[in-house]
Enzyme design. Structure first.
Site, PDB file in Angstrom:
ATOM      1  N   SER A  32     -15.065  84.624 -35.148  1.00  0.00           N
ATOM      2  CA  SER A  32     -13.523  83.689 -35.954  1.00  0.00           C
ATOM      3  C   SER A  32     -13.167  82.864 -34.812  1.00  0.00           C
ATOM      4  O   SER A  32     -13.082  82.098 -34.583  1.00  0.00           O
ATOM      5  CB  SER A  32     -12.630  85.436 -35.653  1.00  0.00           C
ATOM      6  N   GLU A  33     -13.643  83.661 -32.975  1.00  0.00           N
ATOM      7  CA  GLU A  33     -13.473  82.967 -32.178  1.00  0.00           C
ATOM      8  C   GLU A  33     -14.301  81.774 -31.915  1.00  0.00           C
ATOM      9  O   GLU A  33     -13.386  80.406 -32.207  1.00  0.00           O
ATOM     10  CB  GLU A  33     -13.851  83.890 -30.480  1.00  0.00           C
ATOM     11  N   LYS A  34     -15.622  81.331 -32.044  1.00  0.00           N
ATOM     12  CA  LYS A  34     -15.963  80.607 -32.289  1.00  0.00           C
ATOM     13  C   LYS A  34     -15.820  79.547 -33.322  1.00  0.00           C
ATOM     14  O   LYS A  34     -15.296  78.853 -32.930  1.00  0.00           O
ATOM     15  CB  LYS A  34     -17.809  81.086 -33.098  1.00  0.00           C
TER      16      LYS A  34
END
Ligand SMILES: *[C@@H]1O[C@H](CO)[C@@H](O)[C@H](O)[C@H]1NC(C)=O
Ligand SMILES: *[C@@H]1O[C@H](CO)[C@@H](O)[C@H](O)[C@H]1NC(C)=O
Ligand SMILES: *[C@@H]1O[C@H](CO)[C@@H](O)[C@H](O)[C@H]1NC(C)=O
Ligand SMILES: *[C@@H]1O[C@H](CO)[C@@H](O)[C@H](O)[C@H]1NC(C)=O
Ligand SMILES: *[C@@H]1O[C@H](CO)[C@@H](O)[C@H](O)[C@H]1NC(C)=O
Ligand SMILES: *[C@@H]1O[C@H](CO)[C@@H](O)[C@H](O)[C@H]1NC(C)=O
Ligand SMILES: *[C@@H]1O[C@H](CO)[C@@H](O)[C@H](O)[C@H]1NC(C)=O
Ligand SMILES: *[C@@H]1O[C@H](CO)[C@@H](O)[C@H](O)[C@H]1NC(C)=O
Ligand SMILES: *[C@@H]1O[C@H](CO)[C@@H](O)[C@H](O)[C@H]1NC(C)=O
Ligand SMILES: *[C@@H]1O[C@H](CO)[C@@H](O)[C@H](O)[C@H]1NC(C)=O
Length: 561
Positions: free
Chosen positions: A470-472
């Site tokens: 999700s961060e990426k």
């Protein structure tokens, strides 16, 4: 007039050609004399006054039975075959007969004498002229005719005086000469101006009395053979275009009024056959009408050589003491326009393709070289306010995995991009501070970066990609869509199947491709000048002069050997 002339000329010829009694006589035997002047008429059938011969010649006036007297002091008398009028009077005009008798032969002939007066104001009568012709440019002769019977007591010819259009003095022209003993005037270099009425006059003394004896000649100037100054017909100091290797006949033509002019070729101050032994001169001459001649010389250049373009070919001839010269110069043909355009077009297209080809091959090197030189000469760039040149995103590998994405991201990338190339990287796991919220850091740092480098490995199972998916994705979303930050994909190994990859990565791969790491961890692979690193550097931004060497960057935990 023509008739009279022919009469006299005929007599002149008969003297030489015809025997004593001749069938060839004048048909209309016309004689003429100026009133007051003496004349002596010979019988036209007698061609020679042969004194010893056994014939009797008798003149009769107008077919009367009484012969003309032989008394020498009579005004009209006959003597030695000649009928004399000393002088002639107007009433003497008319027919006279000469009779010739020998033992068994007899003949007679009538002549017609005309005694004339001069035209008003002239020293001659326009109808009573001898016609003579001369050729222009030649030497001509005017003859004062029928003076042979007028001799003085010493049998000398009295002096003859000449007049042109009744005026003396024309003999002062140096071209005109009295011909001694010939009663003639020679004219050198006859010109049309020599036409005219010439009168010759001498003073004849008979029985102590003086008489004028005059003749008038109408001189006609015929155009004679042109005695022209020789001149070149060809060459005319001209240039001709000939292809290298072609065949040329080198011709030199001279026109002249004389035969025997010999033109010759020279080149480079020597004869043409010394210049090239295959250049064999051939002389020719052609005689043209009116005494003209064309003299020429030619030789073949069977194959034009380079040396032939270097010199002028001179044709010379010598006339009098002068040398005349004309030349011809060979030249390579100028580029033909069509060929030039076609050739030029093809070359241009080729050049464009070649340039594109070269650019495609060396694009990366060219761009890198350009950046490098630009950097060296301090091309200033406006600051974009970013801190990092690249944000590095890589999967954290598990202990059991073959792929050392950690080593690549934490050691190799900084070694090359930071230490060698002077970039400033943000590497997650190196530059983040423990305890910071991953997502917020990522977001912030990506915004401060000019590029995002994503390191990919083929086996998703090997990596906990999900760990920070999700961060990426969030980061990438921001990078790609919002800030327009460029993303560089680096495959550590060939990735067959992108199906499992996130959509955004698929999109980048499709759009910009990926760079595949082929190196190992040897020193050679760590050189910024390998192909792989050039590709990476190419996609990286050009370095800011300020951020080049060691301002922000400096590897923190990778010390180069
Ligand atoms: C010449 O003869 C012709 C006849 O034969 C005569 O009529 C004429 O008068 C003569 N003329 C002279 C000048 O004697
Ligand atoms: C010529 O004339 C002379 C005298 O008049 C005469 O004696 C002589 O025989 C003549 N001759 C001829 C050839 O008739
Ligand atoms: C005269 O005629 C005879 C023959 O008819 C000839 O033999 C002789 O030579 C002639 N004489 C002359 C002077 O012509
Ligand atoms: C002689 O000449 C005059 C003048 O030229 C001419 O009138 C005459 O008819 C001529 N007579 C003869 C017989 O030829
Ligand atoms: C020669 O004389 C005639 C007249 O008889 C005259 O018409 C002509 O012009 C003269 N020729 C020249 C060249 O003067
Ligand atoms: C005739 O003409 C030639 C050439 O034009 C010249 O050399 C020569 O002196 C001339 N002769 C006279 C007598 O003028
Ligand atoms: C000869 O002719 C000239 C010119 O017309 C003239 O002056 C002279 O008196 C003449 N002489 C005689 C003897 O007639
Ligand atoms: C030179 O003269 C010859 C003979 O008259 C002729 O055939 C030839 O065409 C001429 N050449 C030139 C270039 O005038
Ligand atoms: C020059 O070449 C021509 C053929 O083009 C040939 O007929 C001629 O004989 C040659 N002349 C010389 C002097 O070689
Ligand atoms: C041609 O060239 C020659 C030598 O350069 C020169 O003597 C001659 O006067 C020239 N002829 C012309 C017509 O220019």
């Amino acid at each position: 007039m023509q008739k009279m002339t022919s009469t006299f000329l005929l007599i002149g010829h008969l003297i030489l050609l015809i025997p004593l009694f001749s069938a060839e006589e004048c048909v209309i035997c016309d004689y003429f004399v100026l009133v007051g002047e003496p004349t002596a008429i010979s019988c036209p059938i007698i061609t020679l006054p042969v004194l010893h011969s056994d014939y009797n010649l008798t003149w009769y006036k107008n077919s009367t039975a009484t012969p003309v007297t032989t008394e020498r002091d009579a005004r009209i008398h006959q003597q030695e075959g000649l009928l004399w009028f000393i002088p002639a009077m107007l009433e003497d005009s008319g027919p006279y007969e000469c009779h010739v008798r020998s033992l068994n032969h007899s003949n007679k002939k009538t002549i017609n004498l005309t005694v004339f007066k001069n035209d008003n104001g002239l020293c001659f009568n326009g109808k009573m002229k001898f016609e003579q012709k001369v050729m222009s440019t030649n030497t001509g002769k005017i003859i004062c005719p029928d003076l042979e019977h007028f001799k003085d007591e010493d049998n000398n010819q009295p002096e003859v005086h000449w007049y042109k259009e009744c005026k003396p003095g024309f003999l002062e022209d140096k071209r005109l000469l009295l011909a001694e003993g010939e009663n003639a005037v020679l004219i050198h270099n006859v010109s049309l101006e020599d036409r005219g009425n010439y009168t010759c006059r001498m003073v004849y003394t008979y029985m102590g009395k003086q008489y004028n004896v005059s003749r008038t000649i109408s001189l006609e100037v015929k155009e004679g053979p042109l005695q022209m100054r020789p001149e070149f017909i060809y060459p005319k100091n001209n240039t001709i275009e000939v292809e290298l290797g072609s065949h040329v006949v080198m011709e030199c033509n001279v026109s002249s009024g004389i035969n025997g002019l010999i033109p010759f070729w020279q080149v480079n101050d020597e004869d043409v056959d010394s210049f090239d032994s295959t250049y064999r001169e051939q002389f020719y001459e052609e005689v043209m009408p009116r005494g003209l001649a064309v003299s020429g010389t030619k030789f073949n250049i069977s194959e034009v050589k380079v040396k032939d373009y270097a010199h002028k070919f001179f044709c010379h001839f010598i006339y009098g003491s002068e040398q005349f010269t004309a030349y011809i110069k060979l030249e390579r043909p100028a580029w033909n326009m069509q060929g030039y355009l076609i050739g030029g077009g093809v070359s241009l297209v080729f050049l464009v393709f070649f340039t594109l080809f070269i650019y495609k091959i060396f694009k990366i090197d060219i761009v890198l070289w350009y950046r490098d030189s630009c950097h060296r000469f301090l091309c200033k760039k406006v600051s974009d306010g970013k801190i990092y040149d690249a944000y590095i995103l890589y999967p954290k590998n598990r202990a059991s995995c073959l792929y050392s994405s950690d080593i690549f991201a934490l050691k190799i990338l900084p070694e090359v991009l930071e230490r060698q190339c002077g970039y400033n990287l943000f590497i997650f796991g190196r530059d983040d501070l423990p305890g910071e919220a991953v997502a917020s850091i990522a977001d912030e740092k990506i915004r401060q970066s000019r590029r995002v480098i994503i390191v990919l490995v083929p086996e998703p199972s090997c990596y906990s990609i999900l760990e920070d998916v999700s961060e990426k994705q969030l980061a990438m979303y921001n990078a790609l869509i919002q800030d327009g930050i460029k993303v560089i994909l680096i495959e550590l190994e060939k990735i067959q199947d992108y199906a499992t990859m996130p959509e955004s990565i698929k999109y980048i791969k499709q759009k910009h491709g990926a760079i595949r790491w082929k190196g190992d961890f040897s020193e050679r692979s760590l050189s910024a000048s390998t192909r792989f690193w050039k590709k990476v550097r190419y996609r990286m931004p050009s370095r800011k002069s300020g951020s080049s060497s060691g301002l922000h960057l400096l590897p923190k935990d990778f010390n180069s050997p």
